[in-house]
Scaffold this active site. Structure first.
Site, PDB file in Angstrom:
ATOM      1  N   PRO A  71      38.394  44.024  48.533  1.00 16.96           N
ATOM      2  CA  PRO A  71      39.628  42.766  48.753  1.00 16.96           C
ATOM      3  C   PRO A  71      39.706  41.716  49.809  1.00 16.96           C
ATOM      4  O   PRO A  71      38.406  41.882  50.354  1.00 16.96           O
ATOM      5  CB  PRO A  71      40.743  44.077  50.162  1.00 16.96           C
ATOM      6  CG  PRO A  71      39.579  44.980  50.368  1.00 16.96           C
ATOM      7  CD  PRO A  71      37.893  44.878  49.401  1.00 16.96           C
ATOM      8  N   HIS A  72      40.182  40.283  49.225  1.00 12.26           N
ATOM      9  CA  HIS A  72      40.040  39.420  49.804  1.00 12.26           C
ATOM     10  C   HIS A  72      40.958  38.768  50.110  1.00 12.26           C
ATOM     11  O   HIS A  72      42.262  38.677  49.701  1.00 12.26           O
ATOM     12  CB  HIS A  72      39.263  38.531  49.237  1.00 12.26           C
ATOM     13  CG  HIS A  72      38.935  38.288  47.534  1.00 12.26           C
ATOM     14  ND1 HIS A  72      39.213  39.072  47.094  1.00 12.26           N
ATOM     15  CD2 HIS A  72      40.090  37.518  46.852  1.00 12.26           C
ATOM     16  CE1 HIS A  72      39.561  39.095  45.561  1.00 12.26           C
ATOM     17  NE2 HIS A  72      39.741  37.884  45.514  1.00 12.26           N
TER      18      HIS A  72
END
Length: 156
Positions: A71-72
């Protein structure tokens, strides 16, 4: 911000490396990550980090397959890249591309303007997590210190 290329070991702090985290859902995983980052950097709002991570997930899951998610998001007002590495106590559903639940998560939060570094780091991470033996070694860690060492020893 220096323009030396970022590597995993200079964005990941030992205190943001956590082992066997209990989480019941993708949402809980992202909330946990936001909480950890805020504790580590109290100039950032937990809600803002969480919302940005969720907004990114809506564009398409960051579950890259084989139980791994990266996730980013970008964040306004952030001065340097922050990495968070966690292994989960039990794998959770993450809408990953291979539909496998996720138990290995590396979150990346980058300054709003750091586009090229962002992409560079994502590709470094994807490459590492592509090695099954490397992932197995991370999953076998029983404590955060070992997890941190294994993750950072590999970068360089």
């Amino acid at each position: 911000m220096s323009d030396t290329s970022l590597t995993i070991d200079n964005i990941l702090a030992p205190e943001l490396t956590l082992c066997k985290v209990p989480a019941s859902s993708k949402k809980r995983v992202l909330e946990f990550i936001a909480e950890q980052i805020r504790q580590h950097n109290d100039s950032l709002g937990e809600g803002q980090i969480f919302n940005n991570l969720i907004a990114r997930e809506r564009l398409g899951s960051t579950g890259i397959g084989q139980g791994i998610a990266i996730p980013h998001c970008r964040l306004e007002g952030l001065e340097h890249v922050i990495g968070v590495l966690i292994t989960l106590e039990e794998a959770v559903e993450f809408d990953a591309i291979d539909n496998q639940p996720v138990d290995l998560v590396f979150a990346l939060v980058v300054p709003k303007e750091a586009t090229s570094e962002h992409l560079e780091l994502l590709s470094q991470l994807a490459e590492k997590f592509n090695e099954r033996t490397f992932c197995d070694r991370l999953r076998q860690c029983e404590d955060a210190g070992t997890l941190y060492q294994r993750m950072t020893a590999a970068s360089g």
